[in-house]
Design a protein around this motif. Sequence first.
Motif, PDB file in Angstrom:
ATOM      1  N   ASN A 113       0.735  -1.628   0.122  1.00 32.04           N
ATOM      2  CA  ASN A 113      -0.099   0.165   0.312  1.00 32.04           C
ATOM      3  C   ASN A 113       0.739   1.196  -0.001  1.00 32.04           C
ATOM      4  N   PRO A 182       0.059   9.653  -5.182  1.00 36.05           N
ATOM      5  CA  PRO A 182      -1.281   8.679  -5.066  1.00 36.05           C
ATOM      6  C   PRO A 182      -0.804   7.823  -6.516  1.00 36.05           C
ATOM      7  N   VAL A 183      -0.783   6.487  -6.421  1.00 40.93           N
ATOM      8  CA  VAL A 183      -1.288   5.997  -7.189  1.00 40.93           C
ATOM      9  C   VAL A 183      -2.879   4.672  -7.561  1.00 40.93           C
ATOM     10  N   SER A 184      -3.919   5.138  -6.250  1.00 43.56           N
ATOM     11  CA  SER A 184      -5.219   4.373  -6.578  1.00 43.56           C
ATOM     12  C   SER A 184      -5.749   4.825  -4.989  1.00 43.56           C
ATOM     13  N   SER A 185      -6.505   4.605  -4.556  1.00 43.52           N
ATOM     14  CA  SER A 185      -7.296   5.282  -3.555  1.00 43.52           C
ATOM     15  C   SER A 185      -6.710   4.505  -2.470  1.00 43.52           C
ATOM     16  N   THR A 186      -5.832   2.988  -2.709  1.00 47.57           N
ATOM     17  CA  THR A 186      -5.719   2.979  -1.727  1.00 47.57           C
ATOM     18  C   THR A 186      -3.709   2.364  -1.422  1.00 47.57           C
ATOM     19  N   HIS A 187      -3.508   2.996  -2.064  1.00 45.33           N
ATOM     20  CA  HIS A 187      -2.032   2.399  -3.023  1.00 45.33           C
ATOM     21  C   HIS A 187      -1.407   4.019  -3.279  1.00 45.33           C
TER      22      HIS A 187
END
Length: 390
Positions: A113, A182-187
């Motif tokens: 993450n 930010p790569v995604s909402s969780t990573h």
Amino acid sequence: MTLSKRILSIDILRGLVMIIMALDHTRDFFHIGAMTGDPLNPETTTGMLFFTRWITHFCAPTFVFLSGLSAYLSAQNKTPGKASSFLLKRGLWLIVIEIALITLGLTFNPFYNFIILQVIWAIGTSMIFLGLASRISYKTVLIIGLILVFGHNLFDLFPTPADPNGGMILKIFFTASGTILPVSSTHLVGVFYAILPWTGVMFVGYGVGAWYKKGYAAERRKRNLLIVGLLTIFVFISLRLINIYGDPAPRKEYHDFFKNLLAFFNVSKYPPSLQYTAMTLGPAMLFLAFTENLNNWFTRITAVYGAVPFFYYVLHFYLLHTLLVIVFFATGYTGKDIVQIPFWFRPATFGFGLPIVYSIWFCAVAALYLPCRWFKRYKENHKQWWLRYV
């Protein structure tokens, strides 16, 4: 490469900084204030805590500098094309290792993450640039290195570009001190080492490598290291006193001698300012000059770590974090406390005083001696292609 063909002073210095480096990571994992305080803040720190963090400042620049020096020496046995190709491939390999193996060792988060890009990322990208620049000429590498080291702090004098993409590129290449992408909402990806200031350090190391090539007089090399090392320290002291250029955070003045002393040495590592680089590489060059013919029990031990730095670097993270998991449960924490950002099993309220931190550090480094000695001997007696990458 056998020890007789290695340059002992380089292995000694590299080994010493690898040993010291583990102290900082032990402090991150085990010190009570590591997640909540700044050990370099003169207003809140203690002398011992400041020293514990400050002494580790010498590790990354010295290691990157020696990586450039070693790249020059390695290239002497290859054609320019093969030397360049190897640097490109090893640079890419190091970036993959930073993401896949070292991030996991740091975080113990199997879901990745939070991906951490730090010194191995900086070395990998710098090796790619070195592979390209070295195809042009040795002089090109040295000139670019000096321009980057002495000139990158010019970006501190200008405002960040209004364009967010331009600002992000500037941060990643020149000014990153903890840039979160930010790569995604969780990573997330944390860029903690700006690329080009470290590239400059590697390129300068590559330039110094010419002093170690076959046939270069040892006395001349020692004289060069002494002169340049002293001049580099002079640059640090002068810039620190003038307090105008060379560090993004100007030196603060206090009405207290001890705080002023700490503030004088509290230079910026993220990114490595000119003052920081001069403060650390000046003594590193003096160390190389004075240890060229040094051979005793202590130097032989440190040289073992210095001969297999990548192996030691990866292994020490997994050892320290495994110890952290054991102590985490032994001190009463439970499964609900495991998930933390950025390090799993590392609550902000967890930790011990410096005596215990130093004890864990000493035991961890000692535990890695035999594995490092075994791997050094393995590399000396085996020639598999993959050994060149570790």
